[in-house]
Design a protein around this motif. Structure first.
Motif, mmCIF file in Angstrom:
data_model
loop_
_atom_site.group_PDB
_atom_site.id
_atom_site.type_symbol
_atom_site.label_atom_id
_atom_site.label_comp_id
_atom_site.label_asym_id
_atom_site.label_seq_id
_atom_site.Cartn_x
_atom_site.Cartn_y
_atom_site.Cartn_z
ATOM 1 N N TYR A 293 7.531 40.252 -94.982
ATOM 2 C CA TYR A 293 6.590 41.377 -94.975
ATOM 3 C C TYR A 293 6.597 42.203 -93.694
ATOM 4 O O TYR A 293 6.147 43.352 -93.693
ATOM 5 C CB TYR A 293 5.170 40.872 -95.237
ATOM 6 N N GLU A 294 7.102 41.676 -92.592
ATOM 7 C CA GLU A 294 7.059 42.409 -91.326
ATOM 8 C C GLU A 294 8.090 43.537 -91.256
ATOM 9 O O GLU A 294 8.113 44.307 -90.286
ATOM 10 C CB GLU A 294 7.226 41.447 -90.155
ATOM 11 N N ASN A 295 8.947 43.650 -92.272
ATOM 12 C CA ASN A 295 9.873 44.781 -92.393
ATOM 13 C C ASN A 295 10.779 44.939 -91.179
ATOM 14 O O ASN A 295 11.061 46.049 -90.740
ATOM 15 C CB ASN A 295 9.104 46.090 -92.641
ATOM 16 N N SER A 296 11.223 43.845 -90.631
ATOM 17 C CA SER A 296 12.155 43.847 -89.510
ATOM 18 C C SER A 296 13.148 42.722 -89.739
ATOM 19 O O SER A 296 12.743 41.574 -89.987
ATOM 20 C CB SER A 296 11.405 43.619 -88.196
ATOM 21 N N PHE A 297 14.451 43.033 -89.664
ATOM 22 C CA PHE A 297 15.418 41.960 -89.880
ATOM 23 C C PHE A 297 15.417 40.960 -88.738
ATOM 24 O O PHE A 297 15.794 39.802 -88.918
ATOM 25 C CB PHE A 297 16.816 42.520 -90.133
ATOM 26 N N ALA A 410 10.089 46.251 -101.158
ATOM 27 C CA ALA A 410 10.234 46.230 -99.701
ATOM 28 C C ALA A 410 10.030 47.620 -99.115
ATOM 29 O O ALA A 410 9.594 47.767 -97.969
ATOM 30 C CB ALA A 410 11.604 45.696 -99.312
ATOM 31 N N GLY A 411 10.368 48.656 -99.883
ATOM 32 C CA GLY A 411 10.188 50.018 -99.413
ATOM 33 C C GLY A 411 11.365 50.561 -98.637
ATOM 34 O O GLY A 411 11.194 51.270 -97.638
ATOM 35 N N HIS A 412 12.579 50.234 -99.097
ATOM 36 C CA HIS A 412 13.788 50.736 -98.452
ATOM 37 C C HIS A 412 14.775 51.198 -99.519
ATOM 38 O O HIS A 412 14.793 50.662 -100.631
ATOM 39 C CB HIS A 412 14.482 49.648 -97.613
ATOM 40 N N ALA A 413 15.606 52.150 -99.151
ATOM 41 C CA ALA A 413 16.761 52.517 -99.965
ATOM 42 C C ALA A 413 17.972 52.543 -99.063
ATOM 43 O O ALA A 413 17.935 53.113 -97.967
ATOM 44 C CB ALA A 413 16.558 53.874 -100.632
ATOM 45 N N VAL A 414 19.052 51.910 -99.501
ATOM 46 C CA VAL A 414 20.305 51.908 -98.765
ATOM 47 C C VAL A 414 21.310 52.723 -99.565
ATOM 48 O O VAL A 414 21.563 52.428 -100.736
ATOM 49 C CB VAL A 414 20.836 50.475 -98.546
ATOM 50 N N LEU A 415 21.850 53.771 -98.938
ATOM 51 C CA LEU A 415 22.862 54.615 -99.560
ATOM 52 C C LEU A 415 24.210 54.284 -98.938
ATOM 53 O O LEU A 415 24.327 54.125 -97.727
ATOM 54 C CB LEU A 415 22.534 56.095 -99.335
ATOM 55 N N ARG A 416 25.249 54.185 -99.769
ATOM 56 C CA ARG A 416 26.586 53.849 -99.278
ATOM 57 C C ARG A 416 27.622 54.763 -99.917
ATOM 58 O O ARG A 416 27.489 55.134 -101.085
ATOM 59 C CB ARG A 416 26.930 52.393 -99.574
ATOM 60 N N SER A 417 28.660 55.088 -99.143
ATOM 61 C CA SER A 417 29.770 55.876 -99.670
ATOM 62 C C SER A 417 31.068 55.104 -99.469
ATOM 63 O O SER A 417 31.162 54.251 -98.575
ATOM 64 C CB SER A 417 29.851 57.234 -98.979
ATOM 65 N N GLN A 418 32.069 55.431 -100.267
ATOM 66 C CA GLN A 418 33.354 54.748 -100.192
ATOM 67 C C GLN A 418 34.444 55.655 -99.624
ATOM 68 O O GLN A 418 35.623 55.355 -99.729
ATOM 69 C CB GLN A 418 33.764 54.258 -101.599
ATOM 70 N N GLY A 419 34.068 56.788 -99.037
ATOM 71 C CA GLY A 419 35.038 57.688 -98.442
ATOM 72 C C GLY A 419 35.613 57.129 -97.155
ATOM 73 O O GLY A 419 35.309 55.998 -96.755
ATOM 74 N N ALA A 430 8.400 51.839 -96.510
ATOM 75 C CA ALA A 430 7.802 50.519 -96.663
ATOM 76 C C ALA A 430 6.302 50.530 -96.395
ATOM 77 O O ALA A 430 5.806 51.348 -95.615
ATOM 78 C CB ALA A 430 8.474 49.529 -95.720
ATOM 79 N N PRO A 431 5.583 49.595 -96.996
ATOM 80 C CA PRO A 431 4.181 49.408 -96.600
ATOM 81 C C PRO A 431 4.126 48.970 -95.146
ATOM 82 O O PRO A 431 5.074 48.370 -94.628
ATOM 83 C CB PRO A 431 3.691 48.304 -97.548
ATOM 84 N N PHE A 432 3.033 49.270 -94.471
ATOM 85 C CA PHE A 432 2.935 48.934 -93.055
ATOM 86 C C PHE A 432 2.966 47.422 -92.890
ATOM 87 O O PHE A 432 2.226 46.686 -93.559
ATOM 88 C CB PHE A 432 1.661 49.511 -92.446
ATOM 89 N N GLY A 433 3.823 46.925 -91.959
ATOM 90 C CA GLY A 433 4.071 45.499 -91.832
ATOM 91 C C GLY A 433 3.352 44.799 -90.708
ATOM 92 O O GLY A 433 3.672 43.654 -90.397
ATOM 93 N N GLY A 434 2.392 45.469 -90.057
ATOM 94 C CA GLY A 434 1.613 44.788 -89.037
ATOM 95 C C GLY A 434 2.183 44.923 -87.633
ATOM 96 O O GLY A 434 2.864 45.898 -87.295
ATOM 97 N N PHE A 435 1.922 43.939 -86.801
ATOM 98 C CA PHE A 435 2.186 43.998 -85.360
ATOM 99 C C PHE A 435 3.631 44.339 -85.028
ATOM 100 O O PHE A 435 3.910 45.043 -84.051
ATOM 101 C CB PHE A 435 1.813 42.654 -84.713
ATOM 102 N N HIS A 436 4.591 43.846 -85.807
ATOM 103 C CA HIS A 436 6.001 44.055 -85.486
ATOM 104 C C HIS A 436 6.602 45.244 -86.232
ATOM 105 O O HIS A 436 7.814 45.458 -86.171
ATOM 106 C CB HIS A 436 6.801 42.783 -85.776
ATOM 107 N N ASP A 437 5.786 46.019 -86.923
ATOM 108 C CA ASP A 437 6.266 47.221 -87.599
ATOM 109 C C ASP A 437 6.044 48.428 -86.695
ATOM 110 O O ASP A 437 5.294 48.363 -85.715
ATOM 111 C CB ASP A 437 5.524 47.412 -88.929
ATOM 112 N N HIS A 438 6.695 49.556 -87.027
ATOM 113 C CA HIS A 438 6.577 50.763 -86.228
ATOM 114 C C HIS A 438 6.031 51.913 -87.067
ATOM 115 O O HIS A 438 5.996 51.840 -88.299
ATOM 116 C CB HIS A 438 7.943 51.136 -85.645
ATOM 117 N N PHE A 439 5.638 52.985 -86.375
ATOM 118 C CA PHE A 439 5.045 54.143 -87.047
ATOM 119 C C PHE A 439 6.158 55.137 -87.373
ATOM 120 O O PHE A 439 6.331 56.165 -86.713
ATOM 121 C CB PHE A 439 3.966 54.749 -86.154
#
Length: 694
Positions: A293-297, A410-419, A430-439
């Motif tokens: 939930y903290e939205n940080s890898f 999770a509130g993310h989209a990853v776009l990828r290209s094969q060029g 993403a929903p706000f993840g608390g202390f370790h999330d950013h604005f």
């Protein structure tokens, strides 16, 4: 089925859950210690120990290096610090906000102003490193004894364990506050946090006790258990944190401590506690796709380390926790987010995460589940963990071509290209993840040619959580690739997914947020082709506002002909005190910015959109000295539209962009990307429909 749906279906199939299994959570009656003999009860199974011994016998460096390291330390005396350690957040100069440099155990110099600090808490940070080194030495020696059978190695581990049993209860109880004597349930004796003590117990102390057990006499066993393990577990258990990575480590420590102490109560609490146990955490703290939930890898991998250590100790004890489908999704997630440079997107309080940082957890998960999809992020070179678990690193890795994917929960989209550029981009709603999330709602990161281009700063490498720069810059909206409104950072808020499309050569995501600022709605669409990234923003307010569009790039230098003047007065943006302004200007025409100076460069084109103030500057990434350039484009009004295109270039793949135009009508907005006589057009209705026009 439309091509977009086919592409998405292929990705989802690759990472779809395995067929349903008859896994059930363990009952309390199963969470009991096994009878204790000389064999390990949590460090490894007999088969795993045999794997390590066989690798040692054939000279496998993944194992012999650890044994050699333990042997080399036998001649070095063990030094125990006079008290417990302190958090690294204190090891900075308050004035310069730089990490200190250790001169010796009691002198610590600021590389900026040169001031030398001494005494607590600075000495105590060094003590923490010494405690960590001692316990790592004990764990290495214990493993080396179990593999090589040399009693001197077991004696070295035992001396350290007994030394800490003599001292643990005598070390003053302290916290990570400025006043460490402040009474907090999160403090400790050996370390300043129950979190740190839990990690030490799980990673070093418990395996060292388990593996040296046959060499300890009855009095030594009793001393280590009753004066180190038991009081440490009791200290950890008193601190209840529920939905928190702290609790994940607490649970792992209670389970391991319970096994060593023969205490079923701790083992049962670690899994079944209704508001803190592992089952509660996996039910309440993880998005549907598996994101913590903290939205940080950084914190996803950190928590995964605790959860998998817990599950691995349980597996050795004959209890299956790896079968939990949520834990399996958490383990698979790094493979789904990996960017073009092999790393994970730097989100929230993170530095430079990669799937390899979770290797120990993922090796344990693979050993338990045999899920072949995990091979995609496990290395092809033998490691301690791959040898221990018996994974054949020479086995073929399943071919997986990652496509674009949306993570709705999770509130993310990853776009990828094969060029040729093999680009990848991520946008967060993403929903706000608390202390370790950013604005940073609707911000993005972007990679091309195996290089990070669009930069999110993450956090300072020195963990400067207590210093003004953490809230003032790293968490501030100004530090991210998004938009600042009226000079202020966003409020705690989430975003809403509007659209997602994926087809060969083109993918797009659109999202919006209406709660980041009062009276302002921000909608953004990212469109990725095989050779460029288009960023389209609509902002509308309840009156006139100031909108600052931001892009930070890894290129060390930035050039903009329209911003060649010396910077004037401050703009009045939250976080500006950490910016070094380089140039200023204004334009009503198309704006061109070049980020250069490395093997990969970036060209930015922003369509004309009315009077625009331009600023070039640099901002911190991993420290105040590690900086990247960025551009700020300011427009004023009740509404604003920004249409930008980014293209990366390297030798043999040069920039061919010549311009970008933007036209808006009642039906939507069209962005035209010009390459000489060739024009690509993209259309977005501002809501749920995105098209590439032919």
């Amino acid at each position: 089925m439309k091509p977009a749906r086919l592409a998405l279906a292929a990705v989802l199939h690759a990472f779809a859950p395995l067929p349903a299994q008859d896994w059930q959570p363990p009952a309390a009656a199963e969470l009991v210690p096994r009878p204790r003999g000389d064999a390990p009860v949590l460090a490894c199974t007999a088969a795993e120990l045999a794997n390590l011994r066989a690798a040692f016998a054939r000279g496998d460096r993944a194992v012999t290096s650890r044994v050699d390291r333990a042997r080399e330390r036998l001649s070095a005396p063990v030094s125990f610090p006079p008290r417990g350690g302190q958090h690294n957040q204190w090891y900075q100069c308050d004035r310069c906000q730089r990490a200190l440099v250790t001169v010796d155990d009691t002198h610590h110099r600021c590389p900026g102003c040169g001031q030398v600090y001494s005494g607590p808490p600075y000495d105590d940070v060094v003590f923490s490193r010494q405690h960590g080194a001692n316990l790592q030495r004990a764990a290495d020696a214990a493993w080396a004894f179990a593999i090589a059978g040399e009693r001197a190695l077991a004696g070295d581990a035992a001396a350290i364990l007994l030394g800490y049993a003599d001292r643990y209860e005598q070390y003053p109880y302290h916290s990570n506050d400025r006043d460490p004597t402040r009474a907090r349930d999160s403090g400790g004796h050996l370390e300043e946090q129950t979190l740190s003590e839990a990690s030490m117990l799980v990673r070093e102390i418990a395996p060292a006790v388990d593996l040296t057990w046959p060499t300890l006499d009855a009095a030594q066993r009793e001393h280590v258990l009753q004066h180190l393990v038991r009081p440490m577990v009791a200290n950890i258990a008193k601190c209840k944190r529920g939905k928190s990575n702290w609790q994940s480590w607490h649970n792992a420590a209670m389970f391991c401590g319970g096994l060593l102490l023969g205490d079923a109560g701790y083992m049962q609490r670690s899994v079944l506690d209704a508001r803190n146990g592992l089952l509660f955490q996996l039910r309440s703290s993880v998005a549907a796709e598996g994101m913590w939930y903290e939205n940080s890898f950084g914190y996803h991998n950190y928590t995964l380390g605790a959860l998998c250590a817990h599950a691995d100790a349980a597996r050795v004890a004959g209890i299956d926790l790896f079968g939990h489908p949520v834990l399996q999704r958490m383990c698979l997630l790094p493979a789904r987010y990996v960017m073009a440079d092999g790393k994970l997107p730097r989100l929230g309080d993170d530095v430079d995460s990669s799937p390899r940082q979770a290797a120990a957890a993922l090796e344990a998960a693979f050993a338990a589940t045999h899920d072949e999809r995990l091979r995609a992020v496990l290395g092809t070179t033998a490691t301690w963990d791959s040898v221990r678990h018996g994974r054949d690193v020479s086995a073929p890795v399943p071919a997986t071509v990652l496509g674009s994917e949306v993570f709705r929960s999770a509130g993310h989209a990853v776009l990828r290209s094969q060029g040729p550029a093999r680009m990848s981009a991520l946008m967060t709603f993403a929903p706000f993840g608390g202390f370790h999330d950013h604005f940073d709602k609707l911000s993005f990161v972007w990679h091309a040619f195996a290089s990070e281009r669009g930069v999110d700063p993450g956090r300072a490498r020195s963990q400067a959580y207590r210093l003004p720069i953490h809230a003032g810059w790293y968490r501030a909206t100004l530090a991210h690739d998004t938009v600042v409104v009226d000079g202020h950072s966003q409020r705690e808020s989430g975003g809403e997914l509007l659209a997602f499309e994926s087809s060969p050569g083109f993918s797009a995501v659109a999202a919006r947020t209406s709660k980041a600022w009062r009276g302002v709605e921000h909608s953004r669409c990212l469109l990725l082709t095989d050779d460029c990234l288009v960023v389209l923003d609509h902002l509308s307010g309840d009156g006139e506002h100031t909108f600052d569009w931001l892009y930070h790039d890894r290129g060390p230098a930035a050039h903009c002909a329209a911003a060649a003047s010396a910077p004037g007065e401050a703009l009045g943006v939250d976080g500006e005190q950490y910016v070094h302004w380089l140039g200023a200007g204004s334009s009503e025409e198309q704006i061109e910015v070049a980020f250069t100076g490395g093997p990969v460069s970036t060209a930015l084109r922003v369509a004309a959109g009315g009077p625009t103030t331009i600023r070039l500057g640099t901002g911190p990434v991993q420290s105040v000295d590690d900086r990247v350039p960025f551009v700020l484009l300011r427009r004023r009004g009740a509404r604003a539209t920004f249409a930008a295109v980014l293209q990366a270039a390297t030798r043999g793949h040069e920039v061919d962009l010549t311009g970008v135009r933007c036209e808006t009508d009642p039906l939507g907005t069209t962005v035209a990307v010009e390459r000489g006589a060739t024009v690509d057009r993209f259309w977005w209705n501002g809501r749920d429909e995105v098209r590439r026009l032919r």
